[in-house]
Design a protein around this motif. Structure first.
Motif, PDB file in Angstrom:
ATOM      1  N   PHE A  65     -14.962 -43.014 -58.660  1.00 14.28           N
ATOM      2  CA  PHE A  65     -15.393 -43.759 -59.846  1.00 14.28           C
ATOM      3  C   PHE A  65     -14.788 -43.094 -61.078  1.00 14.28           C
ATOM      4  O   PHE A  65     -14.310 -41.957 -61.019  1.00 14.28           O
ATOM      5  CB  PHE A  65     -16.922 -43.844 -59.950  1.00 14.28           C
ATOM      6  CG  PHE A  65     -17.641 -42.517 -59.983  1.00 14.28           C
ATOM      7  CD1 PHE A  65     -17.883 -41.863 -61.185  1.00 14.28           C
ATOM      8  CD2 PHE A  65     -18.110 -41.928 -58.817  1.00 14.28           C
ATOM      9  CE1 PHE A  65     -18.563 -40.651 -61.224  1.00 14.28           C
ATOM     10  CE2 PHE A  65     -18.798 -40.720 -58.832  1.00 14.28           C
ATOM     11  CZ  PHE A  65     -19.024 -40.074 -60.046  1.00 14.28           C
ATOM     12  N   ASP A  66     -14.804 -43.818 -62.187  1.00 14.22           N
ATOM     13  CA  ASP A  66     -14.200 -43.326 -63.419  1.00 14.22           C
ATOM     14  C   ASP A  66     -15.113 -42.313 -64.099  1.00 14.22           C
ATOM     15  O   ASP A  66     -16.252 -42.635 -64.458  1.00 14.22           O
ATOM     16  CB  ASP A  66     -13.918 -44.483 -64.380  1.00 14.22           C
ATOM     17  CG  ASP A  66     -12.813 -45.409 -63.872  1.00 14.22           C
ATOM     18  OD1 ASP A  66     -11.934 -44.907 -63.145  1.00 14.22           O
ATOM     19  OD2 ASP A  66     -12.841 -46.605 -64.200  1.00 14.22           O
ATOM     20  N   ALA A 115     -27.248 -49.309 -67.591  1.00 12.80           N
ATOM     21  CA  ALA A 115     -25.899 -49.507 -67.071  1.00 12.80           C
ATOM     22  C   ALA A 115     -25.495 -50.964 -67.268  1.00 12.80           C
ATOM     23  O   ALA A 115     -26.322 -51.871 -67.144  1.00 12.80           O
ATOM     24  CB  ALA A 115     -25.832 -49.132 -65.600  1.00 12.80           C
ATOM     25  N   ARG A 167     -23.579 -52.723 -65.393  1.00 17.66           N
ATOM     26  CA  ARG A 167     -23.611 -53.388 -64.092  1.00 17.66           C
ATOM     27  C   ARG A 167     -24.336 -52.477 -63.113  1.00 17.66           C
ATOM     28  O   ARG A 167     -24.267 -51.250 -63.248  1.00 17.66           O
ATOM     29  CB  ARG A 167     -22.195 -53.673 -63.557  1.00 17.66           C
ATOM     30  CG  ARG A 167     -21.352 -54.525 -64.472  1.00 17.66           C
ATOM     31  CD  ARG A 167     -20.113 -55.088 -63.733  1.00 17.66           C
ATOM     32  NE  ARG A 167     -19.325 -54.058 -63.062  1.00 17.66           N
ATOM     33  CZ  ARG A 167     -18.360 -53.357 -63.655  1.00 17.66           C
ATOM     34  NH1 ARG A 167     -18.087 -53.546 -64.944  1.00 17.66           N
ATOM     35  NH2 ARG A 167     -17.676 -52.448 -62.980  1.00 17.66           N
ATOM     36  N   GLU A 186     -23.749 -51.420 -60.187  1.00 18.26           N
ATOM     37  CA  GLU A 186     -22.925 -50.436 -59.478  1.00 18.26           C
ATOM     38  C   GLU A 186     -22.486 -49.271 -60.354  1.00 18.26           C
ATOM     39  O   GLU A 186     -21.920 -48.285 -59.860  1.00 18.26           O
ATOM     40  CB  GLU A 186     -21.696 -51.107 -58.863  1.00 18.26           C
ATOM     41  CG  GLU A 186     -20.728 -51.709 -59.854  1.00 18.26           C
ATOM     42  CD  GLU A 186     -21.008 -53.174 -60.183  1.00 18.26           C
ATOM     43  OE1 GLU A 186     -20.067 -53.872 -60.590  1.00 18.26           O
ATOM     44  OE2 GLU A 186     -22.173 -53.606 -60.019  1.00 18.26           O
ATOM     45  N   LEU A 187     -22.749 -49.352 -61.674  1.00 17.73           N
ATOM     46  CA  LEU A 187     -22.389 -48.271 -62.588  1.00 17.73           C
ATOM     47  C   LEU A 187     -23.575 -47.369 -62.910  1.00 17.73           C
ATOM     48  O   LEU A 187     -23.480 -46.486 -63.759  1.00 17.73           O
ATOM     49  CB  LEU A 187     -21.798 -48.841 -63.876  1.00 17.73           C
ATOM     50  CG  LEU A 187     -20.478 -49.605 -63.710  1.00 17.73           C
ATOM     51  CD1 LEU A 187     -19.978 -50.115 -65.052  1.00 17.73           C
ATOM     52  CD2 LEU A 187     -19.419 -48.746 -63.038  1.00 17.73           C
ATOM     53  N   LEU A 215     -23.232 -44.488 -57.997  1.00 19.07           N
ATOM     54  CA  LEU A 215     -22.110 -43.592 -58.243  1.00 19.07           C
ATOM     55  C   LEU A 215     -22.222 -42.323 -57.401  1.00 19.07           C
ATOM     56  O   LEU A 215     -21.222 -41.819 -56.866  1.00 19.07           O
ATOM     57  CB  LEU A 215     -22.031 -43.235 -59.724  1.00 19.07           C
ATOM     58  CG  LEU A 215     -21.701 -44.382 -60.678  1.00 19.07           C
ATOM     59  CD1 LEU A 215     -21.636 -43.875 -62.114  1.00 19.07           C
ATOM     60  CD2 LEU A 215     -20.381 -45.063 -60.307  1.00 19.07           C
ATOM     61  N   ASP A 275     -23.059 -46.381 -69.671  1.00 22.87           N
ATOM     62  CA  ASP A 275     -22.147 -46.219 -68.537  1.00 22.87           C
ATOM     63  C   ASP A 275     -21.513 -44.828 -68.521  1.00 22.87           C
ATOM     64  O   ASP A 275     -21.379 -44.209 -67.452  1.00 22.87           O
ATOM     65  CB  ASP A 275     -21.050 -47.282 -68.582  1.00 22.87           C
ATOM     66  CG  ASP A 275     -21.561 -48.672 -68.241  1.00 22.87           C
ATOM     67  OD1 ASP A 275     -22.703 -48.797 -67.766  1.00 22.87           O
ATOM     68  OD2 ASP A 275     -20.808 -49.648 -68.457  1.00 22.87           O
ATOM     69  N   TYR A 279     -24.168 -42.253 -67.352  1.00 22.17           N
ATOM     70  CA  TYR A 279     -24.421 -42.307 -65.912  1.00 22.17           C
ATOM     71  C   TYR A 279     -23.256 -41.710 -65.132  1.00 22.17           C
ATOM     72  O   TYR A 279     -23.457 -40.983 -64.150  1.00 22.17           O
ATOM     73  CB  TYR A 279     -24.671 -43.751 -65.474  1.00 22.17           C
ATOM     74  CG  TYR A 279     -26.086 -44.220 -65.710  1.00 22.17           C
ATOM     75  CD1 TYR A 279     -27.166 -43.539 -65.154  1.00 22.17           C
ATOM     76  CD2 TYR A 279     -26.356 -45.352 -66.480  1.00 22.17           C
ATOM     77  CE1 TYR A 279     -28.476 -43.967 -65.362  1.00 22.17           C
ATOM     78  CE2 TYR A 279     -27.659 -45.790 -66.691  1.00 22.17           C
ATOM     79  CZ  TYR A 279     -28.713 -45.088 -66.127  1.00 22.17           C
ATOM     80  OH  TYR A 279     -30.000 -45.503 -66.339  1.00 22.17           O
ATOM     81  N   ALA A 280     -22.023 -42.019 -65.546  1.00 19.69           N
ATOM     82  CA  ALA A 280     -20.855 -41.494 -64.838  1.00 19.69           C
ATOM     83  C   ALA A 280     -20.780 -39.978 -64.944  1.00 19.69           C
ATOM     84  O   ALA A 280     -20.467 -39.278 -63.969  1.00 19.69           O
ATOM     85  CB  ALA A 280     -19.586 -42.145 -65.380  1.00 19.69           C
TER      86      ALA A 280
END
Length: 256
Positions: A31-32, A77, A79, A81-82, A87, A237, A240-241
């Motif tokens: 993931f980014d 988030a 989305r 999935e983010l 993640l 986002d 979270y990442a």
């Protein structure tokens, strides 16, 4: 039968070793990760726990149950999935490609420590996890509950977790923006810092791993919004990442 057992053990050892480099900013490809995110495994404290999870991983399958409030659920988030849990699952699968890794998201926004403990046995019975990630403490402080109450509720949860024979990773509260315009949030960081320190102490006392968030977030100033969304509470986002990347780095290293 002995030969089959020996072969299974050997395959387990090989699976444990067939993993990617220890994840860092340049190693996580699943993931980014924001360039401004300081990713490090050094703040993660295993506290001599996680042996059950290492054994499960060597056998080729690791099931993780994530419980807590809105940041586990993924509120904020853009989305689903983010969010944090998807993640972490993606990152751990990348780090341990030979194993089947499942992370079950059972975060419910707004929960206090007591709320999570009240459903913990049911969640464990349903998921049958090897490892429980438990995020706690934020809503307790936002609702003016005492540290003593948090510790008491935590100890009820500890009894459930220990009886289930699972490993545990504790996650402390997030840091709130110091310049928030929300009167209910202003000045709360001192209380959240107290919860963070208490959780670190409880983890060391109980032999639970601790994946801190409050202190590391002080280094997120170059992330969009400092990693926090426009409501000054839930992560965005980028937040979270960055949080997930640090968990993957710390937990991934500890599981080896």
């Amino acid at each position: 039968m002995r030969a089959a057992g020996t072969l299974a053990s050997l395959l387990g050892v090989l699976a444990m070793g067939a993993c990617a480099p220890i994840p860092g900013p340049s190693h996580i490809q699943a993931f980014d990760v924001p360039a401004a995110c300081p990713v490090s495994a050094s703040s993660f404290e295993a506290n001599d726990g996680l042996e059950h999870s290492r054994t499960a991983l060597r056998a080729g399958s690791l099931t993780i149950l994530a419980v807590g409030s809105s940041s586990i659920e993924g509120v904020g988030a853009s989305r689903p999935e983010l969010g944090y849990v998807p993640l972490v699952e993606t990152g751990l699968r990348e780090a341990f490609p030979a194993a089947r890794i499942t992370v079950i998201n059972r975060g419910i926004g707004g929960e206090t420590t007591a709320d999570t403990v009240n459903r913990l046995q049911t969640e464990i019975d349903a998921a049958r996890p090897d490892l429980v990630i438990w995020q706690l403490g934020t809503n307790d402080m936002l609702r003016d509950l005492t540290l003593a109450r948090v510790v008491s509720d935590f100890e009820r949860g500890r009894d459930i977790l220990d009886a289930a024979g699972v490993d545990v990773v504790l996650i402390d509260p997030q840091r709130l923006p110091e310049d928030t315009d929300n009167d209910g949030f202003r000045g709360r960081n001192s209380l959240l810092a107290g919860v963070s320190g208490t959780i670190a102490w409880l983890g060391a006392r109980e032999g639970y791993a601790v994946d801190p968030r409050f202190d590391p977030m002080s280094g997120w100033s170059d992330l969009e919004g400092g990693g926090v969304g426009p409501d000054d509470l839930h992560l965005n986002d980028a937040g979270y990442a960055c949080w997930a990347a640090n968990t993957v780095a710390g937990l991934g290293e500890a599981l080896r």
